[in-house]
Enzyme design. Sequence first.
Site, PDB file in Angstrom:
ATOM      1  N   GLY A 249      88.763  77.113  30.292  1.00  0.00           N
ATOM      2  CA  GLY A 249      89.155  77.830  31.509  1.00  0.00           C
ATOM      3  C   GLY A 249      89.214  79.316  31.216  1.00  0.00           C
TER       4      GLY A 249
ATOM      5  CB  CYS B 178      87.701  76.366  25.071  1.00  0.00           C
ATOM      6  SG  CYS B 178      87.652  78.149  25.085  1.00  0.00           S
ATOM      7  CE1 TYR B 179      94.385  78.561  29.955  1.00  0.00           C
ATOM      8  CE2 TYR B 179      94.291  76.255  30.615  1.00  0.00           C
ATOM      9  CZ  TYR B 179      94.911  77.492  30.661  1.00  0.00           C
ATOM     10  OH  TYR B 179      96.053  77.654  31.393  1.00  0.00           O
TER      11      TYR B 179
ATOM     12  CG  HIS C 270      82.716  75.603  25.451  1.00  0.00           C
ATOM     13  ND1 HIS C 270      83.460  75.111  26.493  1.00  0.00           N
ATOM     14  CD2 HIS C 270      83.139  76.868  25.239  1.00  0.00           C
ATOM     15  CE1 HIS C 270      84.297  76.041  26.920  1.00  0.00           C
ATOM     16  NE2 HIS C 270      84.136  77.120  26.173  1.00  0.00           N
TER      17      HIS C 270
ATOM     18  CD  GLU D 254      81.789  71.982  27.179  1.00  0.00           C
ATOM     19  OE1 GLU D 254      82.107  71.513  26.069  1.00  0.00           O
ATOM     20  OE2 GLU D 254      82.452  72.867  27.750  1.00  0.00           O
TER      21      GLU D 254
ATOM     22  CG  ASP E 140      70.279  64.633  46.673  1.00  0.00           C
ATOM     23  OD1 ASP E 140      69.663  64.334  45.631  1.00  0.00           O
ATOM     24  OD2 ASP E 140      70.904  65.691  46.819  1.00  0.00           O
TER      25      ASP E 140
ATOM     26  CE  LYS F 196      68.661  66.741  43.076  1.00  0.00           C
ATOM     27  NZ  LYS F 196      68.624  66.727  44.535  1.00  0.00           N
TER      28      LYS F 196
END
Length: 554
Positions: free
Chosen positions: A77, A104-105, A212, A214, A270, A410
């Site tokens: 964050g 992290c945060y 991070h 990710e 979609d 998605k």
Amino acid sequence: MVVNTGIIPSTFRRLDEVRFRFVSHQAIIVLDFGSQYTQLIARRLRELSVYSEVWSPDTPADAIRQRQPVGIILSGGPKSVSEPGAPKCDPRVYELGVPVLGICYGMQLMADALGGRVAPAAQREFGHATVSILGKRDPAKCDDGREARKGVAVADADALFVDVPDEIRVWASHGDFVVAAPSGFAVVATSANAPIAAMSDPRRGLYAILFHPEVVHTERGLEILRNFAFGICGCTGDWTMAAFVDEATARIRRQVGSGRIVCALSGGVDSTVAALILHRAVSEQLTCIFVDNGLLRLNEASQIRKRFERLHLPVVFVDASTLFLDRLTGIVDPETKRKIIGATFIDVFETEAAKLGQVDFLAQGTLYPDVIESVAIVGQSAVIKSHHNVGGLPARMRMQLVEPLRELFKDEVRVVGRELGLDEEFVVRQPFPGPGLAVRILGEVTAERLRLLRLADAIVAEEMRRDSWYARLWQSFAVLLPVQSVGVMGDERTYEYTAAIRAVESRDGMTADWARLPHDLLARVSSRIVNEVKGINRIVYDISSKPPSTIEWE
Ligand code: XMP
């Protein structure tokens, strides 16, 4: 995005306010403290076949307990934990008996909440850093006599780093760091700027890293998430798209019973995938409506029609192009254009739906990012373009919503599309805005301008595909400017329009960078358009990024 039609659920009572409908799956909850990467954490977990949802940071621990997640991740964050108004989580989250990973945060928050010390770093660390994983720690070393938390398997302190090399390059972005780990924690990794780059207390199932995992720039990041999900939380990888289709089909059958459903098809991925799932579930009860607004690309309406026929979808095609064009006559303001297009769509859709008699349900292709309530999106209040918050269908239509893709990102919709037989070219196609070419024609939309833009746009698409750039780009297209300039063609003076080429790279459309296309490719696009499209005699390349520009010109 919704079906690109402007229908957004705001005026409908949701049938399914209950957040989790996939209770049968192991889930990891990500509490969102506002990092731009939060959704990416959930997406990465899902790539590992682990179901994950993003929740609001202040969700009470009891609500989390009720859901019975197998793990919790505290995201990064932008704030400092000591800042007034910094988001916090319920401190009882650490006592649920479920492994928690702070990123992290999230790490700083964990340290702060459990008696460690967080301080501003001398220098903000942003970008690549090298992290050294310390030797394997015996959990006994950090045993201060407490029992392992009920429900938490005692792993090694460095369980996050199993099969990860001793030194990795990571992506870090933080202004604070943990100076002293809370009691009971072992320091598991360190870096030049952060003596505590990872810490853990396996007895309580608490793990934290300052970087991070990710983000693709972190070496072995997916491995670290895998270690958390599988090694520490005990995930088995029970989230697959094939299983999703079966479950969604069963769920729709339960929800819809013998009711009738109408589904608005935009021609995009979609809404097509949503319709395919619905068709599988309740074939006879479904009617799809496709409204040709006359603002589609070259030959697109007929291609869409063929695709639906091939898929055996029951579709009512409505050619409303003349109506749309009439209503757009003389309109130059971008927002007015969007509103007219949205309202006209609703008029046409409502008229067609009325012809079907009693209809109980309206299906939409809403995706998971549209339904996440998080600080990351709550913070945005300015209306940049109205598609971000368009109004809903009139309440008088009184249909209940069915949203088969509500849980999916998605990338997952694409996988489902493939499972259901959609062709690859369609599945990976670039996004196309609901108002279509109208927002790529600056100034008034006329039949002649549409014709010019269609031809120019088709050349851009063809050339991008030829050089394999199409799939690398988030979007690539032509924009018709209301600017005429002097040129020369053969011996003739010309006074014709200018087209701008827009090609951007982006992860999610929220930010975008203009693509460094090869000059040869640009040259080919330019000369083909000027030679083949009579009415355009000049091409410019848009070299602006978002922000401060946007991707579409209107
Ligand atoms: P901007 O232009 O806001 O676009 O940077 C971000 C992404 O959204 C798409 N876009 C739209 N999609 N209705 C839509 O359904 C719209 O009115 C609209 N305007 C922009 C755009 O193509 C890009 O992918």
